[in-house]
Design a protein around this motif. Sequence first.
Motif, PDB file in Angstrom:
ATOM      1  N   PRO A   6       1.865  56.562  22.883  1.00 11.73           N
ATOM      2  CA  PRO A   6       3.059  56.421  22.035  1.00 11.73           C
ATOM      3  C   PRO A   6       3.564  54.988  21.937  1.00 11.73           C
ATOM      4  O   PRO A   6       4.125  54.593  20.907  1.00 11.73           O
ATOM      5  N   VAL A   7       3.379  54.198  22.993  1.00  9.16           N
ATOM      6  CA  VAL A   7       3.810  52.800  22.929  1.00  9.16           C
ATOM      7  C   VAL A   7       2.972  52.034  21.902  1.00  9.16           C
ATOM      8  O   VAL A   7       3.498  51.270  21.079  1.00  9.16           O
ATOM      9  N   ALA A   8       1.656  52.238  21.920  1.00  9.64           N
ATOM     10  CA  ALA A   8       0.784  51.562  20.965  1.00  9.64           C
ATOM     11  C   ALA A   8       1.023  52.041  19.542  1.00  9.64           C
ATOM     12  O   ALA A   8       0.814  51.283  18.584  1.00  9.64           O
ATOM     13  N   ALA A   9       1.489  53.290  19.387  1.00 11.05           N
ATOM     14  CA  ALA A   9       1.739  53.823  18.046  1.00 11.05           C
ATOM     15  C   ALA A   9       2.949  53.180  17.390  1.00 11.05           C
ATOM     16  O   ALA A   9       3.079  53.222  16.158  1.00 11.05           O
ATOM     17  N   VAL A  10       3.849  52.595  18.188  1.00 10.32           N
ATOM     18  CA  VAL A  10       5.028  51.941  17.622  1.00 10.32           C
ATOM     19  C   VAL A  10       4.640  50.671  16.873  1.00 10.32           C
ATOM     20  O   VAL A  10       5.276  50.309  15.870  1.00 10.32           O
ATOM     21  N   ASN A  23      18.699  48.445  20.136  1.00 15.85           N
ATOM     22  CA  ASN A  23      19.015  47.785  21.401  1.00 15.85           C
ATOM     23  C   ASN A  23      18.596  48.650  22.580  1.00 15.85           C
ATOM     24  O   ASN A  23      18.654  49.885  22.521  1.00 15.85           O
ATOM     25  N   LEU A  24      18.169  48.008  23.649  1.00 13.43           N
ATOM     26  CA  LEU A  24      17.754  48.734  24.840  1.00 13.43           C
ATOM     27  C   LEU A  24      18.935  49.482  25.448  1.00 13.43           C
ATOM     28  O   LEU A  24      20.058  48.961  25.486  1.00 13.43           O
ATOM     29  N   GLY A 135       8.720  61.230  24.698  1.00 19.80           N
ATOM     30  CA  GLY A 135       9.925  62.045  24.585  1.00 19.80           C
ATOM     31  C   GLY A 135      11.205  61.342  24.967  1.00 19.80           C
ATOM     32  O   GLY A 135      12.288  61.706  24.466  1.00 19.80           O
ATOM     33  N   TYR A 136      11.121  60.319  25.844  1.00 22.16           N
ATOM     34  CA  TYR A 136      12.344  59.714  26.354  1.00 22.16           C
ATOM     35  C   TYR A 136      12.365  58.187  26.291  1.00 22.16           C
ATOM     36  O   TYR A 136      13.437  57.594  26.267  1.00 22.16           O
ATOM     37  N   VAL A 137      11.216  57.534  26.307  1.00 17.18           N
ATOM     38  CA  VAL A 137      11.191  56.063  26.301  1.00 17.18           C
ATOM     39  C   VAL A 137      11.183  55.528  24.880  1.00 17.18           C
ATOM     40  O   VAL A 137      12.041  54.722  24.490  1.00 17.18           O
ATOM     41  N   SER A 145      16.414  59.060  23.008  1.00 13.89           N
ATOM     42  CA  SER A 145      15.916  57.917  23.767  1.00 13.89           C
ATOM     43  C   SER A 145      16.827  57.590  24.939  1.00 13.89           C
ATOM     44  O   SER A 145      18.053  57.566  24.818  1.00 13.89           O
ATOM     45  N   LEU A 146      16.193  57.318  26.081  1.00 12.76           N
ATOM     46  CA  LEU A 146      16.903  56.838  27.255  1.00 12.76           C
ATOM     47  C   LEU A 146      16.654  55.359  27.490  1.00 12.76           C
ATOM     48  O   LEU A 146      17.277  54.752  28.360  1.00 12.76           O
ATOM     49  N   VAL A 147      15.710  54.780  26.761  1.00 14.43           N
ATOM     50  CA  VAL A 147      15.349  53.378  26.979  1.00 14.43           C
ATOM     51  C   VAL A 147      15.368  52.600  25.669  1.00 14.43           C
ATOM     52  O   VAL A 147      16.145  51.656  25.501  1.00 14.43           O
ATOM     53  N   VAL A 148      14.500  52.956  24.710  1.00 14.53           N
ATOM     54  CA  VAL A 148      14.351  52.201  23.463  1.00 14.53           C
ATOM     55  C   VAL A 148      14.591  53.142  22.279  1.00 14.53           C
ATOM     56  O   VAL A 148      13.730  53.967  21.978  1.00 14.53           O
ATOM     57  N   PRO A 149      15.724  53.045  21.604  1.00 17.02           N
ATOM     58  CA  PRO A 149      15.945  53.871  20.413  1.00 17.02           C
ATOM     59  C   PRO A 149      15.171  53.325  19.219  1.00 17.02           C
ATOM     60  O   PRO A 149      15.114  52.112  18.992  1.00 17.02           O
ATOM     61  N   LEU A 150      14.573  54.223  18.457  1.00 11.43           N
ATOM     62  CA  LEU A 150      13.794  53.852  17.285  1.00 11.43           C
ATOM     63  C   LEU A 150      14.368  54.517  16.048  1.00 11.43           C
ATOM     64  O   LEU A 150      14.786  55.676  16.090  1.00 11.43           O
ATOM     65  N   SER A 151      14.363  53.770  14.960  1.00 11.34           N
ATOM     66  CA  SER A 151      14.743  54.313  13.655  1.00 11.34           C
ATOM     67  C   SER A 151      13.473  54.391  12.813  1.00 11.34           C
ATOM     68  O   SER A 151      12.833  53.367  12.529  1.00 11.34           O
ATOM     69  N   VAL A 152      13.095  55.607  12.437  1.00 10.97           N
ATOM     70  CA  VAL A 152      11.833  55.833  11.736  1.00 10.97           C
ATOM     71  C   VAL A 152      12.137  56.224  10.298  1.00 10.97           C
ATOM     72  O   VAL A 152      12.885  57.176  10.047  1.00 10.97           O
ATOM     73  N   SER A 153      11.557  55.490   9.367  1.00 12.63           N
ATOM     74  CA  SER A 153      11.733  55.790   7.948  1.00 12.63           C
ATOM     75  C   SER A 153      10.413  56.149   7.273  1.00 12.63           C
ATOM     76  O   SER A 153      10.402  56.513   6.095  1.00 12.63           O
TER      77      SER A 153
END
Length: 242
Positions: A6-10, A23-24, A135-137, A145-153
């Motif tokens: 999932p990290v590489a998929a970002v 923001n973290l 699921g959480y990072v 998100s508990l660490v890095v929030p993402l906005s997906v469009s």
Amino acid sequence: MGGTIPVAAVGPGIISGWITVGNLRYTPSSTYLQNIGLAIVITVSIAIAEEHVFRGYVLTNAIEELDLRWLSGTTTLLAAWSVSALLFGLIHPAPTLVAGIHFLSAGFLLGLAYLLSGQLGLPIGIHAGFNFVSGYVVPMTPDQSLVVPLSVSGPAWLTGQTGLIQTGLQIPAALGIREYLWWRTGRVGVAPRIKSKLQDKWADKIKERLRPPLRRRVLGHGYPVRVVLARERPRRCQGRPG
């Protein structure tokens, strides 16, 4: 290895402009640490339970039951591997075909980790790592998100948690599993512990037929003669006449 998917998929999502990183969210409070600990317990517990069912039970028993005389060992392993992956995909809700392909490929990836390592520890770790990070990072839903929030469009079928980007990254993850086990064990291929299961079924049947010892009647005289296996015969000393 599971968390890197999932990290590489970002990355492709950020490059294409479909994903924006917020923001973290790191506040070292007791509530935050409790939430992190609870997330770890949940993801690890789910991974342990599912891997014991689909790899430890389904895949292992499928190997033993499909070990037929007219099937080669390779065919038996492939069939058992497919059965386990298919059941794993069916048990997970998949509202779309893309999501179904994702769960099916995940079943093959986790089954590969079990077949090559011979232990449940590796698929459990990969499964738990993927669930926790996705699921959480770096989840695709900012509220989770508990660490890095993402906005997906971007389109969900491509950039979502079960999208084609994360599904495609399972291929290099499979190669990573292979290289990791080669580095750890110095071998490449199905684990000896898994290969041995192909022989156990027929070995048990032979043992059952040889107990009690086979006896025959000789020339109608009624004298019992015990049939001695080749491995039970005493070896003749080398260098002496028979």
